[in-house]
Design an enzyme around this catalytic site. Structure first.
Site, PDB file in Angstrom:
ATOM      1  N   ARG A 181     -14.219  10.467  -1.001  1.00  0.00           N
ATOM      2  CA  ARG A 181     -14.150  11.157   0.296  1.00  0.00           C
ATOM      3  C   ARG A 181     -14.835  12.515   0.225  1.00  0.00           C
ATOM      4  O   ARG A 181     -15.546  12.916   1.149  1.00  0.00           O
ATOM      5  CB  ARG A 181     -12.670  11.293   0.711  1.00  0.00           C
ATOM      6  CG  ARG A 181     -12.472  11.806   2.127  1.00  0.00           C
ATOM      7  CD  ARG A 181     -11.012  11.624   2.555  1.00  0.00           C
ATOM      8  NE  ARG A 181     -10.645  10.237   2.517  1.00  0.00           N
ATOM      9  CZ  ARG A 181      -9.453   9.765   2.095  1.00  0.00           C
ATOM     10  NH1 ARG A 181      -8.513  10.591   1.695  1.00  0.00           N
ATOM     11  NH2 ARG A 181      -9.221   8.477   2.088  1.00  0.00           N
TER      12      ARG A 181
ATOM     13  N   ASP B  10      -0.324   5.077   0.819  1.00  0.00           N
ATOM     14  CA  ASP B  10      -0.659   6.094   1.826  1.00  0.00           C
ATOM     15  C   ASP B  10      -0.695   5.491   3.225  1.00  0.00           C
ATOM     16  O   ASP B  10      -1.449   4.550   3.487  1.00  0.00           O
ATOM     17  CB  ASP B  10      -2.012   6.731   1.492  1.00  0.00           C
ATOM     18  CG  ASP B  10      -1.931   7.505   0.188  1.00  0.00           C
ATOM     19  OD1 ASP B  10      -1.074   8.391   0.105  1.00  0.00           O
ATOM     20  OD2 ASP B  10      -2.695   7.195  -0.739  1.00  0.00           O
TER      21      ASP B  10
ATOM     22  N   GLY C 231     -10.050   9.840  -2.958  1.00  0.00           N
ATOM     23  CA  GLY C 231     -10.259  11.271  -2.769  1.00  0.00           C
ATOM     24  C   GLY C 231     -11.622  11.748  -3.263  1.00  0.00           C
ATOM     25  O   GLY C 231     -12.305  12.520  -2.586  1.00  0.00           O
TER      26      GLY C 231
ATOM     27  N   ASP D  42       0.874  -1.167   0.000  1.00  0.00           N
ATOM     28  CA  ASP D  42       0.000   0.000   0.000  1.00  0.00           C
ATOM     29  C   ASP D  42       0.927   1.237   0.000  1.00  0.00           C
ATOM     30  O   ASP D  42       2.124   1.119   0.315  1.00  0.00           O
ATOM     31  CB  ASP D  42      -0.854  -0.030   1.270  1.00  0.00           C
ATOM     32  CG  ASP D  42      -1.608   1.263   1.483  1.00  0.00           C
ATOM     33  OD1 ASP D  42      -2.228   1.750   0.527  1.00  0.00           O
ATOM     34  OD2 ASP D  42      -1.569   1.787   2.622  1.00  0.00           O
TER      35      ASP D  42
ATOM     36  N   GLU E 133      -1.099  11.260   4.783  1.00  0.00           N
ATOM     37  CA  GLU E 133      -2.475  11.752   4.912  1.00  0.00           C
ATOM     38  C   GLU E 133      -2.582  13.129   5.565  1.00  0.00           C
ATOM     39  O   GLU E 133      -3.091  14.068   4.968  1.00  0.00           O
ATOM     40  CB  GLU E 133      -3.350  10.735   5.660  1.00  0.00           C
ATOM     41  CG  GLU E 133      -3.538   9.404   4.906  1.00  0.00           C
ATOM     42  CD  GLU E 133      -4.401   9.509   3.639  1.00  0.00           C
ATOM     43  OE1 GLU E 133      -4.765  10.613   3.238  1.00  0.00           O
ATOM     44  OE2 GLU E 133      -4.674   8.460   3.037  1.00  0.00           O
TER      45      GLU E 133
ATOM     46  N   THR F 290      -2.773   0.367  -4.458  1.00  0.00           N
ATOM     47  CA  THR F 290      -3.205   1.546  -3.700  1.00  0.00           C
ATOM     48  C   THR F 290      -4.494   2.142  -4.258  1.00  0.00           C
ATOM     49  O   THR F 290      -4.830   1.956  -5.421  1.00  0.00           O
ATOM     50  CB  THR F 290      -2.101   2.625  -3.709  1.00  0.00           C
ATOM     51  OG1 THR F 290      -2.590   3.794  -3.045  1.00  0.00           O
ATOM     52  CG2 THR F 290      -1.713   3.015  -5.125  1.00  0.00           C
ATOM     53  N   THR F 291      -5.140   2.887  -3.394  1.00  0.00           N
ATOM     54  CA  THR F 291      -6.358   3.585  -3.754  1.00  0.00           C
ATOM     55  C   THR F 291      -6.064   4.941  -4.395  1.00  0.00           C
ATOM     56  O   THR F 291      -6.896   5.495  -5.106  1.00  0.00           O
ATOM     57  CB  THR F 291      -7.168   3.785  -2.447  1.00  0.00           C
ATOM     58  OG1 THR F 291      -7.592   2.508  -2.030  1.00  0.00           O
ATOM     59  CG2 THR F 291      -8.341   4.673  -2.604  1.00  0.00           C
TER      60      THR F 291
ATOM     61  N   LYS G  15      -6.737  19.098  -6.393  1.00  0.00           N
ATOM     62  CA  LYS G  15      -6.105  18.497  -5.195  1.00  0.00           C
ATOM     63  C   LYS G  15      -4.868  17.678  -5.585  1.00  0.00           C
ATOM     64  O   LYS G  15      -3.827  17.755  -4.918  1.00  0.00           O
ATOM     65  CB  LYS G  15      -7.132  17.629  -4.452  1.00  0.00           C
ATOM     66  CG  LYS G  15      -6.578  16.909  -3.251  1.00  0.00           C
ATOM     67  CD  LYS G  15      -6.357  15.447  -3.540  1.00  0.00           C
ATOM     68  CE  LYS G  15      -5.529  14.772  -2.506  1.00  0.00           C
ATOM     69  NZ  LYS G  15      -5.331  13.356  -2.767  1.00  0.00           N
TER      70      LYS G  15
HETATM   71  C1  XBP Z   1      -5.563   5.953   0.510  1.00  0.00           C
HETATM   72  C2  XBP Z   1      -6.684   6.828   0.369  1.00  0.00           C
HETATM   73  C3  XBP Z   1      -6.652   7.858  -0.650  1.00  0.00           C
HETATM   74  C4  XBP Z   1      -5.847   9.082  -0.358  1.00  0.00           C
HETATM   75  C5  XBP Z   1      -6.171  10.133  -1.366  1.00  0.00           C
HETATM   76  O1  XBP Z   1      -6.027   4.708   1.015  1.00  0.00           O
HETATM   77  O2  XBP Z   1      -7.680   6.679   1.036  1.00  0.00           O
HETATM   78  O3  XBP Z   1      -7.968   8.293  -0.800  1.00  0.00           O
HETATM   79  O4  XBP Z   1      -6.182   9.569   0.920  1.00  0.00           O
HETATM   80  O5  XBP Z   1      -5.900   9.731  -2.644  1.00  0.00           O
HETATM   81  P1  XBP Z   1      -5.104   3.407   0.958  1.00  0.00           P
HETATM   82  P2  XBP Z   1      -6.657  10.318  -3.926  1.00  0.00           P
HETATM   83  O6  XBP Z   1      -3.826   3.751   1.641  1.00  0.00           O
HETATM   84  O7  XBP Z   1      -5.881   2.365   1.737  1.00  0.00           O
HETATM   85  O8  XBP Z   1      -4.926   3.024  -0.498  1.00  0.00           O
HETATM   86  O9  XBP Z   1      -7.141  11.683  -3.577  1.00  0.00           O
HETATM   87  O10 XBP Z   1      -5.601  10.330  -5.003  1.00  0.00           O
HETATM   88  O11 XBP Z   1      -7.794   9.387  -4.250  1.00  0.00           O
HETATM   89 MG    MG Z   2      -3.052   3.061   3.465  1.00  0.00          MG
END
Ligand code: XBP
Ligand code: MG
Length: 261
Positions: free
Chosen positions: A56, A11, A53, A9, A18, A122-123, A85
């Site tokens: 969210r 983030d 994002g 992963d 974050e 990753t997301t 962003k």
């Molecule tokens: C990461 C996230 C993402 C980032 C923002 O989750 O939740 O949404 O906070 O990224 P993980 P984007 O570590 O579980 O993958 O704004 O580029 O979507």
């Molecule tokens: Mg994460």
């Protein structure tokens, strides 16, 4: 069963992105669009329950009902805010303010040298992954065989889709791999794909539930900066190595195997 690949992963796991990265970039995008929205450190912790994002921002609008621009088509507004962003976030990374977490660089280098296959699941948006690696460990951009990111799959974590995609692309079975995550949502995603998972917690995730994780640590550790084991066993290891990865992986599938030494 031999460990063939490590899937990371990004983030919260490779770097603490974050609070001082994504959150700051969201706020900059809101301000730039003339919106009086502010995501505090605390509110952002709650919003992290929703990954992605764009997802969210939509969740924030649905639950907090902030003032919206009058003519707004919501999907369009969210897409524009998220694009801005990403621009702010990659600019922040370019300033070099967000380092890799303790032990990450050392462990990636060890795994790469040993010929273990590496991937990212990753997301976050692909540009964000590239920007982070470019400004922390540029050579690693060639090390990751697959960078599975963002909207490449329909359902984001905690759905297992991004891990399924990674396994399929690499031609691997879940039991050939070990995943690295920092959050409950991330663990759920890897677990539902059947991949044993090491969790390294951070300030936002330390109180979450991690039952079923192969090992839970505060970070991967360094020779002079040992990790703390929060769940599971690391034997006499004080920092995360390939040998420990192999032992944790073996133990996950055969709890009666030789204990971690
Ligand atoms: C990461 C996230 C993402 C980032 C923002 O989750 O939740 O949404 O906070 O990224 P993980 P984007 O570590 O579980 O993958 O704004 O580029 O979507
Ligand atoms: Mg994460």
């Amino acid at each position: 069963m031999q460990l063939q690949a490590l899937i990371f992963d990004v983030d919260g796991t490779l770097a603490d992105t974050e609070r001082d990265g994504h959150r700051v970039a969201f706020n900059a995008a809101f301000a730039e669009a003339g919106l009086d929205w502010q995501w505090s450190v605390e509110l952002y912790g709650q919003l992290l329950a929703v990954t992605g994002g764009k997802e969210r921002i939509r969740h924030f609008i649905d639950t907090e009902h902030p003032p919206l621009p009058q003519e707004a088509d919501l999907t369009d507004l969210i897409a524009r805010l998220h694009k801005a962003k990403t621009r702010h976030y990659t600019a922040l990374l370019a300033q070099g303010g967000i380092p890799l977490r303790t032990g990450v660089k050392r462990f990636l280098q060890e795994a790469k040298t040993a010929g273990i296959r590496l991937a990212i699941a990753t997301t976050t948006t692909p540009e964000n992954v590239t920007a982070l690696l470019e400004h922390t460990l540029p050579e690693s951009l060639q090390w990751f065989e697959v960078i599975a990111a963002g909207d490449i799959v329909p359902a984001k974590k905690p759905a297992p889709d991004i891990y399924h995609y990674t396994l399929e692309t690499m031609g691997l079975r879940p039991q050939d791999c070990l995943a690295f995550e920092d959050s409950h949502n991330g663990l759920q995603s890897a677990q539902q794909a059947g991949i044993p998972t090491v969790v390294t917690v951070n300030d936002y995730t330390q109180a979450q539930a991690f039952s079923g994780a192969a090992l839970v640590l505060d970070h991967l550790g360094e020779p002079g900066d040992p990790f703390q084991v929060l769940r599971g066993t690391a034997g006499s290891h004080r920092y995360f190595t390939l040998e420990l990865a192999q032992q944790v992986h073996a133990q996950f599938f055969n709890p009666n195997s030789k204990p971690v030494s």
